[in-house]
Design a protein around this motif. Structure first.
Motif, PDB file in Angstrom:
ATOM      1  N   LEU A 185      31.282  19.917  58.076  1.00 36.76           N
ATOM      2  CA  LEU A 185      29.973  19.427  58.528  1.00 36.76           C
ATOM      3  C   LEU A 185      29.638  19.871  59.953  1.00 36.76           C
ATOM      4  CD1 LEU A 185      30.071  15.880  56.965  1.00 36.76           C
ATOM      5  CD2 LEU A 185      28.339  17.591  56.513  1.00 36.76           C
ATOM      6  N   ILE A 186      30.625  20.318  60.720  1.00 34.74           N
ATOM      7  CA  ILE A 186      30.292  20.758  62.074  1.00 34.74           C
ATOM      8  C   ILE A 186      30.002  22.258  62.131  1.00 34.74           C
ATOM      9  CG2 ILE A 186      31.590  18.900  63.202  1.00 34.74           C
ATOM     10  CD1 ILE A 186      33.707  21.069  63.902  1.00 34.74           C
ATOM     11  N   ARG A 187      30.073  22.940  61.002  1.00 34.45           N
ATOM     12  CA  ARG A 187      29.784  24.379  60.981  1.00 34.45           C
ATOM     13  C   ARG A 187      28.318  24.632  60.624  1.00 34.45           C
ATOM     14  NH1 ARG A 187      33.862  25.483  63.620  1.00 34.45           N
ATOM     15  NH2 ARG A 187      35.926  25.342  62.687  1.00 34.45           N
ATOM     16  N   PRO A 188      27.755  25.734  61.166  1.00 39.91           N
ATOM     17  CA  PRO A 188      26.337  26.002  60.907  1.00 39.91           C
ATOM     18  C   PRO A 188      26.088  26.684  59.565  1.00 39.91           C
ATOM     19  CG  PRO A 188      27.189  27.657  62.374  1.00 39.91           C
ATOM     20  CD  PRO A 188      28.327  26.721  62.097  1.00 39.91           C
ATOM     21  N   VAL A 189      26.852  26.311  58.559  1.00 37.99           N
ATOM     22  CA  VAL A 189      26.725  26.920  57.242  1.00 37.99           C
ATOM     23  C   VAL A 189      26.642  25.780  56.233  1.00 37.99           C
ATOM     24  CG1 VAL A 189      27.908  28.347  55.518  1.00 37.99           C
ATOM     25  CG2 VAL A 189      28.075  28.944  57.930  1.00 37.99           C
ATOM     26  N   SER A 190      25.869  25.972  55.172  1.00 37.76           N
ATOM     27  CA  SER A 190      25.706  24.922  54.178  1.00 37.76           C
ATOM     28  C   SER A 190      27.071  24.454  53.665  1.00 37.76           C
ATOM     29  CB  SER A 190      24.842  25.439  53.027  1.00 37.76           C
ATOM     30  OG  SER A 190      25.480  25.242  51.795  1.00 37.76           O
ATOM     31  N   THR A 191      27.222  23.151  53.488  1.00 36.03           N
ATOM     32  CA  THR A 191      28.501  22.617  53.015  1.00 36.03           C
ATOM     33  C   THR A 191      28.786  23.099  51.597  1.00 36.03           C
ATOM     34  OG1 THR A 191      27.276  20.646  52.396  1.00 36.03           O
ATOM     35  CG2 THR A 191      28.592  20.536  54.407  1.00 36.03           C
ATOM     36  N   TRP A 192      27.706  23.330  50.843  1.00 35.15           N
ATOM     37  CA  TRP A 192      27.890  23.787  49.465  1.00 35.15           C
ATOM     38  C   TRP A 192      28.562  25.148  49.453  1.00 35.15           C
ATOM     39  CZ3 TRP A 192      26.542  27.675  46.076  1.00 35.15           C
ATOM     40  CH2 TRP A 192      26.715  27.388  44.713  1.00 35.15           C
ATOM     41  N   THR A 234      21.364  23.613  62.276  1.00 35.02           N
ATOM     42  CA  THR A 234      20.733  24.131  63.497  1.00 35.02           C
ATOM     43  C   THR A 234      21.475  23.593  64.714  1.00 35.02           C
ATOM     44  OG1 THR A 234      18.680  23.777  62.294  1.00 35.02           O
ATOM     45  CG2 THR A 234      18.472  24.533  64.566  1.00 35.02           C
ATOM     46  N   LEU A 235      21.786  22.305  64.665  1.00 34.36           N
ATOM     47  CA  LEU A 235      22.491  21.677  65.773  1.00 34.36           C
ATOM     48  C   LEU A 235      23.882  22.277  65.953  1.00 34.36           C
ATOM     49  CD1 LEU A 235      22.688  19.446  67.946  1.00 34.36           C
ATOM     50  CD2 LEU A 235      23.551  17.928  66.171  1.00 34.36           C
ATOM     51  N   ALA A 236      24.533  22.609  64.831  1.00 37.11           N
ATOM     52  CA  ALA A 236      25.908  23.122  64.890  1.00 37.11           C
ATOM     53  C   ALA A 236      26.042  24.313  65.837  1.00 37.11           C
ATOM     54  CB  ALA A 236      26.382  23.511  63.489  1.00 37.11           C
ATOM     55  N   ARG A 237      24.982  25.105  65.950  1.00 31.87           N
ATOM     56  CA  ARG A 237      25.031  26.248  66.863  1.00 31.87           C
ATOM     57  C   ARG A 237      24.959  25.851  68.329  1.00 31.87           C
ATOM     58  NH1 ARG A 237      24.312  30.598  63.527  1.00 31.87           N
ATOM     59  NH2 ARG A 237      23.094  30.084  61.708  1.00 31.87           N
ATOM     60  N   ARG A 238      24.544  24.607  68.600  1.00 37.02           N
ATOM     61  CA  ARG A 238      24.354  24.203  69.990  1.00 37.02           C
ATOM     62  C   ARG A 238      25.376  23.179  70.457  1.00 37.02           C
ATOM     63  NH1 ARG A 238      18.303  23.260  71.484  1.00 37.02           N
ATOM     64  NH2 ARG A 238      19.412  23.234  73.462  1.00 37.02           N
ATOM     65  N   ILE A 239      26.216  22.724  69.532  1.00 35.96           N
ATOM     66  CA  ILE A 239      27.197  21.698  69.878  1.00 35.96           C
ATOM     67  C   ILE A 239      28.600  22.199  69.522  1.00 35.96           C
ATOM     68  CG2 ILE A 239      27.032  20.511  67.631  1.00 35.96           C
ATOM     69  CD1 ILE A 239      27.222  17.869  69.076  1.00 35.96           C
ATOM     70  N   GLY A 240      29.551  21.854  70.358  1.00 37.57           N
ATOM     71  CA  GLY A 240      30.943  22.163  70.057  1.00 37.57           C
ATOM     72  C   GLY A 240      31.677  20.850  69.838  1.00 37.57           C
ATOM     73  N   VAL A 241      32.537  20.792  68.848  1.00 33.01           N
ATOM     74  CA  VAL A 241      33.226  19.539  68.546  1.00 33.01           C
ATOM     75  C   VAL A 241      34.727  19.786  68.449  1.00 33.01           C
ATOM     76  CG1 VAL A 241      33.292  17.551  67.020  1.00 33.01           C
ATOM     77  CG2 VAL A 241      31.219  18.913  67.147  1.00 33.01           C
ATOM     78  N   LEU A 256      33.386  29.172  71.366  1.00 36.98           N
ATOM     79  CA  LEU A 256      33.073  30.585  71.161  1.00 36.98           C
ATOM     80  C   LEU A 256      31.580  30.851  71.049  1.00 36.98           C
ATOM     81  CD1 LEU A 256      35.894  31.700  68.727  1.00 36.98           C
ATOM     82  CD2 LEU A 256      35.410  32.661  70.970  1.00 36.98           C
ATOM     83  N   HIS A 257      30.832  29.878  70.536  1.00 35.98           N
ATOM     84  CA  HIS A 257      29.391  30.084  70.387  1.00 35.98           C
ATOM     85  C   HIS A 257      28.622  29.533  71.582  1.00 35.98           C
ATOM     86  CE1 HIS A 257      30.284  26.143  68.716  1.00 35.98           C
ATOM     87  NE2 HIS A 257      29.022  25.813  68.797  1.00 35.98           N
ATOM     88  N   ALA A 258      29.326  29.307  72.684  1.00 30.79           N
ATOM     89  CA  ALA A 258      28.706  28.858  73.935  1.00 30.79           C
ATOM     90  C   ALA A 258      27.762  27.675  73.733  1.00 30.79           C
ATOM     91  CB  ALA A 258      27.967  30.013  74.601  1.00 30.79           C
ATOM     92  N   PRO A 259      28.284  26.531  73.270  1.00 29.62           N
ATOM     93  CA  PRO A 259      27.413  25.384  73.012  1.00 29.62           C
ATOM     94  C   PRO A 259      26.914  24.739  74.315  1.00 29.62           C
ATOM     95  CG  PRO A 259      29.699  24.753  72.724  1.00 29.62           C
ATOM     96  CD  PRO A 259      29.690  26.227  72.991  1.00 29.62           C
TER      97      PRO A 259
END
Lengths: 262, 253
Positions: free
Chosen positions: A96-103, B81-88, B159-162
């Motif tokens: 869920l923290i990746r910018p790719v669809s979970t599917w 969209t948020l995933a590109r701006r946040i690092g966890v 790596l994606h500079a969040p």
């Protein structure tokens, strides 16, 4: 999306290579298991010339079309099945923290390249049956259409099975009956099943559109259950409806995801 | 950068086979704002709702009430969209691929986040140097020590500079040396690159050395929000930070 999928699949392929013995064993076993399915059909036809009015080549045609679609999904989508493990372990958080669809991520999860063996086996059976049958060349266009339709239907079934597991964590035993069960069911001419069952898999779970209905068109045969002729072409519609439903269920599942402690 | 407005998350907990479960509020009516460039420590006893808050911030959990915004986005609706701006980073769980060498995990992340090849290379070189990854970047993640893995996880999250970095117990289980190198790295990241950092921890050393602002959550509500000095001022003079936090944890029960 597609590039992300193949990037992930490639990564898992390389990870699988980290254990070469298990990789080799899986490939061989996959082929043997797939082979037994065809063996069953061949044994039946060693004792009879027709199965509920369908010849050996026709039956293998039904087996081939359903199984190419099913094995493609088994290879590229069925990994979604593993969702309950990720939900239980809380590792679904990572996806869920990746910018790719979970599917996409779930479908590519622990991708097994060895399953290509089964796809090839199914394609081989299909190729043989087409050459053994004297098909009307004007109707051959339906074969790629029905395989695509079938693949979408199976993919939707797996997605639904995955979505259910967000709520019922241990449901995979039950959902397997629908996914793998559907794969098994569509391997034979529907004429061997009872009228009520066929009704259910036509108007309820649209398995009849995987191969049965379109195959009747390709083989130029009437439906022994007497459905009207236009039903042969409804496959893509049924697949689309089921896919939309599955997509909706998947989104709902994600919103209900509860993660785990800490 | 981070905005919570009366956000809440409750869970239905079934005690028996009864149809109606009890509603447990992990977080309720939580409101706070974190400005860009801040370094905030997020404290609270076990089960206070820290992780639930963090999971709402990155879109893992959908809030059951209220409003959450991170970088202007609703995390649960605009997750990718948020995933590109946040690092966890989760201290207790790696986001890396278990069987892959670190280098391959990073390469995969580059593709998933669509980071430009040259930008990626510069950034990876930088991170390899500051986090000292060179010695084990070709080792599969499963063979790394906890300290190495945590540094790898940090690099992966950056790596994606969040704009925002969210850390859930990043120093848990680490030895003194690893801890201090990670702290130094985080401080530099915040001061030099201006990355907003929200950090949960049970290690008060992290808070003392890194956080200008401290928030304390208990029973799903904010029990304290202020600077570290203000936090220390809530207790008699010469109390250590341990004393202060213990007072707050036990006092609120």
């Amino acid at each position: 999306m597609v590039s992300a999928y193949f990037r992930l699949a490639w990564t898992w392929t390389r990870a699988a290579m980290a254990y070469p013995a298990s990789f080799a064993l899986m490939s061989v076993l996959g082929l043997i298991v797939a082979g037994t399915d065809v063996a069953v059909i061949l044994i039946i036809f060693a004792n009879t010339t027709s199965l509920a009015g369908f010849s050996r080549a026709e039956t293998l045609f039904l087996y081939g079309t359903a199984n190419v679609a099913f094995c493609l999904c088994d290879m590229f989508v069925s990994n979604i099945d593993r969702i309950s493990q990720h939900v239980k372990a809380g590792t679904f958080d990572t996806m869920l923290i990746r910018p790719v669809s979970t599917w996409i991520q779930m479908a590519a999860d622990r991708f097994l390249p060895t399953r290509i063996g089964r796809v090839l086996q199914a394609a081989l059976v299909l190729g043989y049956s087409i050459s053994a049958l004297d098909l009307d060349s004007g109707r051959l266009w339906m074969i790629p259409v029905m395989i695509t339709t079938g693949a979408v239907i199976f993919a939707a079934l797996w997605t639904l099975a995955g979505a259910v597991q967000f709520v019922l964590t241990d449901a995979s035993e039950v959902t397997n009956a629908f996914t793998y069960g559907s794969g098994q069911l569509t391997q034979y001419p529907f004429a061997i099943y009872g009228r009520e069952l066929v009704r259910g898999v036509t108007y309820g779970l649209p398995l009849a559109f995987v191969n049965w209905q379109p195959a009747l068109y390709v083989l130029d045969r009437d439906d022994p259950f007497g459905t009207p002729g236009f039903m042969r072409f409804l496959g893509p519609v049924a697949a689309l409806v089921l896919a939309l439903l599955a997509g909706f269920a998947w989104r709902l599942g994600i919103r209900h995801y509860r993660s785990t402690g800490s | 950068m981070i905005e919570l407005d009366r956000a809440g998350r409750s869970f239905k907990v079934k005690r028996s086979l009864k149809l109606e479960g009890n509603l447990v509020h992990a977080v309720r009516d939580l409101s706070f704002t974190v400005a860009p460039g801040e370094f905030v420590g997020y404290l609270g006893p076990n089960g206070a709702g820290k992780s639930t808050t963090i999971k709402m911030l990155c879109g893992i959990l959908t809030p059951t009430s209220g409003r959450v915004r991170v970088a202007g986005l609703d995390p649960s609706r605009k997750r990718t969209t948020l995933a590109r701006r946040i690092g966890v980073v989760f201290g207790q769980r790696t986001t890396l691929w278990w069987d892959l060498p670190l280098r391959d995990s990073f390469e995969l992340i580059r593709h998933l986040y669509k980071v430009d090849r040259n930008v990626f290379k510069t950034r990876l070189d930088e991170l390899t140097e500051t986090l000292d990854l060179g010695g084990f970047i070709r080792t599969p993640v499963r063979q790394l020590s906890l300290g190495q893995r945590m540094r790898g996880d940090l690099a992966a999250a950056l790596l994606h500079a969040p704009d925002v970095l969210v850390l859930d117990e990043p120093t848990i289980g680490l030895d003194v040396v690893s801890k201090s190198s990670i702290r130094a790295f985080l401080r530099r990241l915040n001061t030099e690159q201006g990355t907003t950092v929200l950090l949960t921890t049970h290690d008060l050393g992290d808070i003392e050395r890194l956080c200008r602002r401290v928030m304390l959550i208990d029973h799903g509500r904010l029990a304290f929000d202020g600077t570290l000095d203000e936090l220390m001022a809530t207790a008699p003079e010469q109390s250590t930070i341990e004393d202060v936090v213990t007072r707050l944890y036990t006092g609120s029960r």
